[in-house]
Design an enzyme around this catalytic site. Structure first.
Site, PDB file in Angstrom:
ATOM      1  N   HIS A 161     154.698  41.962  63.633  1.00 32.72           N
ATOM      2  CA  HIS A 161     153.402  41.940  62.955  1.00 32.72           C
ATOM      3  C   HIS A 161     153.267  40.748  61.996  1.00 32.72           C
ATOM      4  CE1 HIS A 161     155.377  44.197  59.521  1.00 32.72           C
ATOM      5  NE2 HIS A 161     154.526  43.441  58.826  1.00 32.72           N
ATOM      6  N   ASP A 216     158.302  46.161  66.714  1.00 26.96           N
ATOM      7  CA  ASP A 216     157.939  45.361  65.541  1.00 26.96           C
ATOM      8  C   ASP A 216     159.024  44.344  65.201  1.00 26.96           C
ATOM      9  OD1 ASP A 216     156.218  44.508  63.551  1.00 26.96           O
ATOM     10  OD2 ASP A 216     157.141  45.790  62.041  1.00 26.96           O
ATOM     11  N   GLY A 294     154.713  40.795  51.978  1.00 26.95           N
ATOM     12  CA  GLY A 294     155.450  39.541  52.042  1.00 26.95           C
ATOM     13  C   GLY A 294     156.927  39.732  52.319  1.00 26.95           C
ATOM     14  N   ASN A 295     157.446  40.933  52.061  1.00 23.18           N
ATOM     15  CA  ASN A 295     158.850  41.225  52.366  1.00 23.18           C
ATOM     16  C   ASN A 295     159.077  41.499  53.855  1.00 23.18           C
ATOM     17  OD1 ASN A 295     159.241  42.582  49.202  1.00 23.18           O
ATOM     18  ND2 ASN A 295     160.797  41.239  50.073  1.00 23.18           N
ATOM     19  N   SER A 296     158.008  41.773  54.584  1.00 27.31           N
ATOM     20  CA  SER A 296     158.151  42.104  56.011  1.00 27.31           C
ATOM     21  C   SER A 296     158.956  41.041  56.741  1.00 27.31           C
ATOM     22  CB  SER A 296     156.781  42.229  56.662  1.00 27.31           C
ATOM     23  OG  SER A 296     156.084  43.338  56.172  1.00 27.31           O
TER      24      SER A 296
END
Length: 363
Positions: A161, A216, A294-296
């Site tokens: 994503h 993902d 933003g950590n994804s």
């Protein structure tokens, strides 16, 4: 001491003899105690030499155990300070023998194996029919997130994503002689993907190698080779995690640059069946280490600095706190292996466990 003719002794001789006997008994007792002391000293010296040769015992490591391990474990260690026992607890509780705090050690070890990612692209924001054809109005779209370098060849792992965005495809259909605009929502990869390192504004171009929206996960690669400063992560065995272990997250939280948050592993889930998600992943590691927008795609490390999960999402509401989730490292390693096989390429991964265990994970 045996005495003969005792009855013929004078009083002075008898007293002298008894005094000599007492001295002899005292001397004999000292000899026995001295012998025991010498044996104990030899035993202590031998144990110390063996521990020094083995290199397994370290005073800083002992202090770490004393501070971190529960009281009954602490008692066991103080009772029997053998190299084997220390090594056993090091494996079980994943403590590092460094004198610095665990989070500092993990962050310094992996700071340059994590990148902040920026993606840009265009999407079909609106459309109209003019002269029998579709006129589309496009708008710029972008996102920021995180990723981890997985080998010296410049391959990067992140979330699907992170590199994908929603778009709309338009078509014309005729209803009762009248043309109408119909659209379909689709998902597309971004046009450009770049990354930066901690404390540096230089951007590096990345290409999308593969992505899987259901898992993902996505694999990227540096277009022009890996910069000299870069490092890469080592994957740990997520199946060996215990509840309450350290969970240390590194990533580009809220697009403010690379930062570090800490917490613990709070749950180990085979999947998230039953939750209202846009994708259905498996083998999820739940933590209370803060994961923000933003950590994804960034890594979750254990206390040894091994990546045990890929930050993915959190459940945020006024009634929840600390419900953060990452895709297990074992599932990530399996996905990387699948991408390599499908693309006919080699993508090396580095693990802290044996090749035999890796083969089991890849089954």
């Amino acid at each position: 001491m045996e005495r003969y003719g005792y009855e013929n002794y004078t009083d002075e001789e008898q007293k002298l003899d008894e005094k000599l006997e007492q001295r002899f008994k005292a001397l004999k007792k000292r000899q026995i105690i001295g012998g025991i002391a010498v044996c104990l000293m030899i035993l202590v010296i031998n144990v110390a030499v063996l521990l020094q040769i083995s290199g397994k015992y370290d005073s800083a490591f002992s202090d770490s155990l004393a501070n971190e391990v529960s009281s009954n474990v602490e008692n066991k260690v103080t009772q029997t300070l053998t190299a084997e026992l220390l090594e056993q607890y090091a494996r079980e509780y994943k403590y590092d023998d460094s004198s610095v705090p665990v989070s500092v050690y993990v962050a310094s070890k992996n700071l340059y194996s994590v990148v902040d990612i920026s993606c840009t692209g265009y999407y079909n924001a609106s459309a109209s029919i003019r002269g029998g054809s579709i006129q589309v109005q496009q708008s710029l779209i972008g996102s920021t997130a995180s990723g981890m370098i997985i080998n010296e060849d410049g391959y990067v792992l992140t979330n699907a994503h992170v590199v994908m965005h929603d778009d709309y495809e338009y078509s014309i259909q005729t209803y009762f002689g009248r043309e109408q605009l119909v659209y379909e929502k689709v998902t597309k990869p971004y046009d450009t993907v770049t990354c930066k390192f901690y404390g540096n504004d230089t951007s590096y171009d990345l290409e999308i190698v593969a992505y899987d929206e259901a898992l993902d996960l996505a694999v990227l690669k540096f277009k022009n080779g890996l910069p000299e400063k870069a490092k890469y992560v080592t994957f740990g065995d997520s199946a060996a995690l215990n509840l309450g272990e350290y969970a240390i997250v590194i990533g580009n939280a809220y697009d403010l640059g690379i930062s570090v948050t800490t917490g613990t592993v709070t749950n180990l889930r085979p999947d998230l069946t039953g939750y209202d998600l846009s994708y259905q992943m498996g083998e999820v590691i739940q933590t209370d280490a803060a994961i923000n927008s933003g950590n994804s795609g960034g890594p979750v490390f254990d206390a040894t600095g091994d990546c045990v999960a890929v930050s993915s999402f959190k459940i945020a509401s006024s009634s929840t706190e600390g419900l953060n989730f990452g895709i297990s490292s074992n599932l990530a390693v399996k996905y990387i292996d699948g991408v390599a096989a499908a693309k006919g390429i080699e993508i090396k991964v580095y693990t802290s466990y044996s090749d035999t265990r890796l083969a089991e994970i890849l089954k």
